[in-house]
Design a protein around this motif. Sequence first.
Motif, PDB file in Angstrom:
ATOM      1  N   LEU A  11       0.791  -1.152   0.005  1.00 34.11           N
ATOM      2  CA  LEU A  11       0.102   0.053  -0.046  1.00 34.11           C
ATOM      3  C   LEU A  11       1.104   1.421   0.034  1.00 34.11           C
ATOM      4  CD1 LEU A  11      -2.827   1.476   0.454  1.00 34.11           C
ATOM      5  CD2 LEU A  11      -2.343   1.039   2.942  1.00 34.11           C
ATOM      6  N   VAL A  12       0.639   2.061  -0.713  1.00 32.15           N
ATOM      7  CA  VAL A  12       1.143   3.379  -0.971  1.00 32.15           C
ATOM      8  C   VAL A  12       0.588   4.629  -1.283  1.00 32.15           C
ATOM      9  CG1 VAL A  12       2.065   2.986  -3.521  1.00 32.15           C
ATOM     10  CG2 VAL A  12       3.368   4.409  -2.103  1.00 32.15           C
ATOM     11  N   GLN A  13       0.724   5.558  -0.893  1.00 35.66           N
ATOM     12  CA  GLN A  13       0.146   6.787  -1.018  1.00 35.66           C
ATOM     13  C   GLN A  13       0.435   7.267  -2.621  1.00 35.66           C
ATOM     14  OE1 GLN A  13       0.833   9.733   2.001  1.00 35.66           O
ATOM     15  NE2 GLN A  13      -0.594   8.983   3.343  1.00 35.66           N
ATOM     16  N   PRO A  14      -0.700   8.053  -3.050  1.00 33.14           N
ATOM     17  CA  PRO A  14      -0.278   8.713  -4.242  1.00 33.14           C
ATOM     18  C   PRO A  14       0.957   9.742  -4.427  1.00 33.14           C
ATOM     19  CG  PRO A  14      -2.837   8.987  -3.971  1.00 33.14           C
ATOM     20  CD  PRO A  14      -2.162   8.153  -2.695  1.00 33.14           C
ATOM     21  N   LYS A  86      -0.290   6.718  -9.049  1.00 31.60           N
ATOM     22  CA  LYS A  86      -1.573   7.160  -8.910  1.00 31.60           C
ATOM     23  C   LYS A  86      -2.756   6.042  -8.415  1.00 31.60           C
ATOM     24  CE  LYS A  86      -0.227   9.496 -13.205  1.00 31.60           C
ATOM     25  NZ  LYS A  86      -0.755   9.950 -14.706  1.00 31.60           N
ATOM     26  N   PRO A  87      -3.585   6.410  -8.067  1.00 36.65           N
ATOM     27  CA  PRO A  87      -4.666   5.394  -7.873  1.00 36.65           C
ATOM     28  C   PRO A  87      -4.885   4.553  -8.982  1.00 36.65           C
ATOM     29  CG  PRO A  87      -5.351   7.579  -7.045  1.00 36.65           C
ATOM     30  CD  PRO A  87      -4.004   7.837  -7.709  1.00 36.65           C
ATOM     31  N   VAL A 117      -2.683   1.816  -4.425  1.00 35.02           N
ATOM     32  CA  VAL A 117      -2.208   3.183  -4.391  1.00 35.02           C
ATOM     33  C   VAL A 117      -3.440   3.958  -3.808  1.00 35.02           C
ATOM     34  CG1 VAL A 117      -1.336   5.342  -5.453  1.00 35.02           C
ATOM     35  CG2 VAL A 117      -0.892   2.995  -6.141  1.00 35.02           C
ATOM     36  N   SER A 118      -3.514   4.615  -2.518  1.00 29.72           N
ATOM     37  CA  SER A 118      -4.644   4.990  -1.988  1.00 29.72           C
ATOM     38  C   SER A 118      -4.023   5.915  -0.780  1.00 29.72           C
ATOM     39  CB  SER A 118      -5.557   4.022  -1.429  1.00 29.72           C
ATOM     40  OG  SER A 118      -6.602   4.560  -0.645  1.00 29.72           O
TER      41      SER A 118
END
Length: 119
Positions: A11-14, A86-87, A117-118
Amino acid sequence: QVQLVESGGGLVQPGGSLRLSCAASLSIFNFNAMYWFRQAPGKQRELVATMTSSGSTFYADSVKGRFTISRDNAKNTVYLQMNALKPEDTAVYYCKGNKGYGASWSDYWGQGTQVTVSS
């Protein structure tokens, strides 16, 4: 038995980065080319990046300039460096290799690794 094992998803942020790895059970020089595909829920599997045995690389337009495919011959490993995520990059990512010619052509797939990606 040829095996490809992916790792590195998560899980990774935009805007963040991840590096995926694909470890092969034999020298990657045995493969004609190595590929990264991805499949998002409800969508068809799509080709993201290609590296030929000579080292040429190709990318889908959607990832060009953000993703980089590379290899470490000594480790029999192919990588996918993913930046500016990107999401819409959320998907299960699969590694694929093919070897042989004509009647001896064979495709080999890894089990996949989830990238989300969120925020």
